[in-house]
Design an enzyme around this catalytic site. Structure first.
Site, PDB file in Angstrom:
ATOM      1  CB  ALA A 130      -0.910  -0.031   1.221  1.00  0.00           C
ATOM      2  CE  LYS A 153       7.966  -1.525   4.063  1.00  0.00           C
ATOM      3  NZ  LYS A 153       7.381  -2.171   5.217  1.00  0.00           N
ATOM      4  CG  ASP A 185      -0.717  -5.874   9.590  1.00  0.00           C
ATOM      5  OD1 ASP A 185      -1.796  -6.518   9.534  1.00  0.00           O
ATOM      6  OD2 ASP A 185      -0.221  -5.290   8.603  1.00  0.00           O
TER       7      ASP A 185
HETATM    8  N1  LIG Z   1      12.522  -8.780   3.218  1.00  0.00           N
HETATM    9  C1  LIG Z   1      11.888  -9.166   2.123  1.00  0.00           C
HETATM   10  N2  LIG Z   1      12.418 -10.133   1.337  1.00  0.00           N
HETATM   11  C2  LIG Z   1      11.777 -10.536   0.221  1.00  0.00           C
HETATM   12  N3  LIG Z   1      10.596 -10.061  -0.177  1.00  0.00           N
HETATM   13  C3  LIG Z   1      10.021  -9.087   0.562  1.00  0.00           C
HETATM   14  C4  LIG Z   1      10.634  -8.608   1.743  1.00  0.00           C
HETATM   15  N4  LIG Z   1       9.838  -7.659   2.273  1.00  0.00           N
HETATM   16  C5  LIG Z   1       8.770  -7.558   1.465  1.00  0.00           C
HETATM   17  N5  LIG Z   1       8.869  -8.418   0.435  1.00  0.00           N
HETATM   18  C6  LIG Z   1       7.922  -8.627  -0.661  1.00  0.00           C
HETATM   19  O1  LIG Z   1       7.736  -7.404  -1.316  1.00  0.00           O
HETATM   20  C7  LIG Z   1       6.394  -7.209  -1.645  1.00  0.00           C
HETATM   21  C8  LIG Z   1       5.959  -5.839  -1.110  1.00  0.00           C
HETATM   22  O2  LIG Z   1       6.094  -5.855   0.301  1.00  0.00           O
HETATM   23  P1  LIG Z   1       5.619  -4.649   1.188  1.00  0.00           P
HETATM   24  O3  LIG Z   1       5.989  -4.936   2.599  1.00  0.00           O
HETATM   25  O4  LIG Z   1       6.122  -3.402   0.572  1.00  0.00           O
HETATM   26  O5  LIG Z   1       4.077  -4.653   1.009  1.00  0.00           O
HETATM   27  P2  LIG Z   1       2.998  -5.736   1.424  1.00  0.00           P
HETATM   28  O6  LIG Z   1       3.424  -6.367   2.682  1.00  0.00           O
HETATM   29  O7  LIG Z   1       2.758  -6.632   0.243  1.00  0.00           O
HETATM   30  O8  LIG Z   1       1.716  -4.827   1.626  1.00  0.00           O
HETATM   31  P3  LIG Z   1       1.373  -3.898   2.869  1.00  0.00           P
HETATM   32  O9  LIG Z   1       2.626  -3.290   3.341  1.00  0.00           O
HETATM   33  O10 LIG Z   1       0.453  -2.942   2.251  1.00  0.00           O
HETATM   34  O11 LIG Z   1       0.733  -4.805   3.859  1.00  0.00           O
HETATM   35  C9  LIG Z   1       5.630  -8.377  -1.078  1.00  0.00           C
HETATM   36  O12 LIG Z   1       5.398  -9.320  -2.122  1.00  0.00           O
HETATM   37  C10 LIG Z   1       6.557  -8.993  -0.095  1.00  0.00           C
HETATM   38  O13 LIG Z   1       6.396 -10.409  -0.026  1.00  0.00           O
END
Ligand SMILES: Nc1ncnc2c1ncn2[C@@H]1O[C@H](COP(=O)(O)OP(=O)(O)OP(=O)(O)O)[C@@H](O)[C@H]1O
Length: 574
Positions: A38, A57, A153
């Site tokens: 989001a 991120k 969460d």
């Molecule tokens: N440390 C990480 N290693 C690998 N993939 C990651 C990591 N952190 C996040 N991701 C992947 O990146 C994508 C985006 O993650 P992000 O945390 O930005 O949003 P989200 O968790 O999908 O949504 P929200 O934050 O809105 O709940 C997701 O598919 C998540 O699985």
């Protein structure tokens, strides 16, 4: 309107290909986009000097960035909190920096995405897998709760998996420290259908609200759907407040009971994290130590759970190594004469080199009985053990005189047998002492004791002598064996292996026995197909038999697992 793909490409280009952290001086190369949330995007990232791969991120802090604008202060709070944490089950925070448009967080890369991705492919997970993942999650969450941090969460998409299938709690964007009353601000945040009753009622988040979310997660991974499906909010919140969810009748009683404990509407009734791990769901089922990456796509095969598979491979190798060509049976002076000529010197019975070291026997060598033993067959059980109590045929006593005659054993049904050096087998079957002789595999000759042909007299004498010896000399501790189903007339011993620590026997009906002298323990595998039965027995403990089918469903108990490990260690040193 601009095509969607072009727009996406342009917003991605807004994050530079090479990024420099001004604080550390490190230069990174941005890789492919992993996904978008989001308020943020996530990229693969490589440290140019070390080639280490991270997840980046990216949170936009001005309009036109990588995503929606994050509420003010949120990202700073996330960084302050996440950067202070270090635990194997929490996504590691390696650094952060910012430029005009973005805040960047350098995180541990979790190459197998998240449990949400995994569940999408798999639909449901098996109980052993769930125990494995939950153990990791509980460990990370305990670390947070000990620091008075609630995650707020917890959901499958925030349980990340690294390449080794280790689970890591991530996305601490909503995590907060609890105040003196153990509560956070009374805000409604988190994923709506995982919100706890107290959060829905705006009484604030506590550590117990995270435990509720674990209940939702447990339900979801085992059934494939959430306990409180998304629907009209008022209806969903009412179900949450009363803890009203569809009863998952197809799950095991232990799983259902734990779900009910976790989804208790009263937070005080939910178990603590430590209590959670003591629940029967965890203690009465097997938890794999690791999971293969292929379990991302299909259920791991627990048909022969570790370490049982390795153990049987090792048993197979040892038994095959013992497979020698038959040697003529030439008792000469002992022929037909009975006990005197065969009476071994008891002092020599256990004193020889282990059979694992022995060569093909030299007919001229002096005769020594190499090994002998007795195991307690039926320890007094004071309570019903878990598992089954089916009668299992096994050999509690044995005599290894294979250097001259053969290997003798007594069965738990009271019968006895000898596998002779020439590969023939003779047995005495209770109750009448019927003599069963197998000159070759598959050919059975049976005789009443008085009518045994004279050419088999020497073998019968050896069999009788061994039987007598085992009955007289090799005493068992504890009560006599429980009544048994009698062995089939054609049952014979196919192979044996003896070392100072272990005895391995393979019978013609497929029964395999491993007996461990030091620990006075034995394990056996008998039956076939779905009815394959694993029996574990140890001095001072009740015997436990489990069908392989039950092990497939529920796995090993920790105690059984420990025993199997021990068995494997002993076999590996044999
Ligand atoms: N440390 C990480 N290693 C690998 N993939 C990651 C990591 N952190 C996040 N991701 C992947 O990146 C994508 C985006 O993650 P992000 O945390 O930005 O949003 P989200 O968790 O999908 O949504 P929200 O934050 O809105 O709940 C997701 O598919 C998540 O699985």
């Amino acid at each position: 309107m601009e095509p969607k793909t072009r727009r996406r490409r342009r917003s991605r280009q807004l994050v530079a290909t090479f990024l420099r952290d001004p604080g550390s001086g490190r230069v990174y190369r941005r890789g492919k986009l992993i996904g978008k949330g989001a308020f943020s995007c996530c990229y693969k990232l490589t440290d140019m000097s070390t080639n280490t791969v991270f997840a980046l991120k990216v949170v936009p802090c001005s309009g036109g960035g990588a995503g929606r604008l994050c509420p003010k202060g949120k990202v700073e709070r996330e960084i302050a909190l996440h950067s202070s944490l270090r635990h194997p089950n929490i996504v590691a925070f390696h650094g952060h920096f910012a430029d005009h448009d973005h805040v960047y967080m350098v995180l541990e890369y979790c190459g197998r995405q998240s449990l949400a991705h995994l569940l999408k492919v798999r639909q449901t997970l098996t109980e052993p897998e769930v125990r494995y993942y939950l153990r990791g999650v509980v460990s990370g969450l305990r670390y947070l709760h000990q620091r008075r941090i609630v995650h707020r969460d917890l959901k499958l998409s925030n349980f990340f998996l690294n390449n080794n299938m280790e689970v890591k709690i991530g996305d601490l964007g909503l995590a907060a420290r609890v105040g003196p009353g153990g509560r956070c601000h009374r805000v409604l945040c988190g994923t709506p259908n995982f919100l706890a009753p107290e959060v829905v009622s705006r009484n604030g988040h506590t550590c117990q609200s995270d435990i509720w979310a674990l209940g939702c997660i447990l339900y979801m991974v085992l059934t494939g759907s959430p306990p409180f499906p998304v629907g009209p909010l008022s209806e969903m919140y009412q179900n949450i407040r009363t803890g009203l969810y569809p009863e998952p009748t197809h799950l095991s009683p232990n799983a259902r009971h734990l779900i009910a404990r976790l989804l208790a509407p009263n937070p005080a009734e939910r178990p603590s994290l430590d209590r959670l791990l003591q629940d029967n769901f965890f203690t009465q089922g097997f938890t794999p130590e690791r999971l293969p990456p292929r379990s991302c796509h299909s259920p791991p095969n627990f048909t022969i759970p570790r370490p049982l598979g390795s153990l049987f491979r090792k048993v197979g190798r040892l038994l095959l190594a013992e497979c020698r060509p038959p040697h003529p049976f030439t008792p000469k002076e002992d022929s037909g004469s009975g006990a005197e000529g065969l009476e071994p010197d008891p002092m020599k019975w256990a004193s020889e080199a282990p059979l694992s070291e022995k060569r093909a026997p030299d007919p001229e060598a002096p005769v020594h009985l190499l090994t002998q033993g007795a195991l307690r067959s039926d320890p007094a059980a004071t309570q019903d053990p878990p598992g089954e109590q089916r009668p299992v045929l096994w050999a509690p006593k044995w005599v290894d005189y294979s250097s001259k005659y053969g290997f003798g054993y007594q069965l738990s049904d009271g019968g006895s047998g000898v596998l002779f050096r020439d590969g023939t087998h003779m047995a005495l079957r209770p109750p009448g002492g019927q003599v069963c002789y197998l000159p070759t595999r598959g050919k059975l000759e049976t005789f009443a004791p008085r009518y045994v042909p004279s050419q088999l007299g020497a073998k019968l004498a050896v069999l009788r002598l061994f039987t007598c010896y085992m009955e007289r000399q090799l005493r068992e501790e504890g009560p006599p064996p429980a009544p048994q189903l009698p062995a089939a007339p054609d049952l014979c011993l196919l192979r044996f292996f003896v070392s100072p620590q272990v005895l391995l026997l393979l019978f013609s009906d497929g029964t395999m026995q491993a007996s461990f002298s030091g620990a006075q323990a034995h394990l056996g595998l008998s039956g076939a197909g779905e009815d394959l039965l694993l029996t574990l027995e140890e001095a001072g403990r009740p015997r436990v038999s489990n069908s392989l089918h039950a092990l497939h469903m529920h796995g090993f108990s920790p105690a059984a697992r420990q025993r199997l490990r021990f068995a494997l260690q002993v076999l590996q040193s044999s």
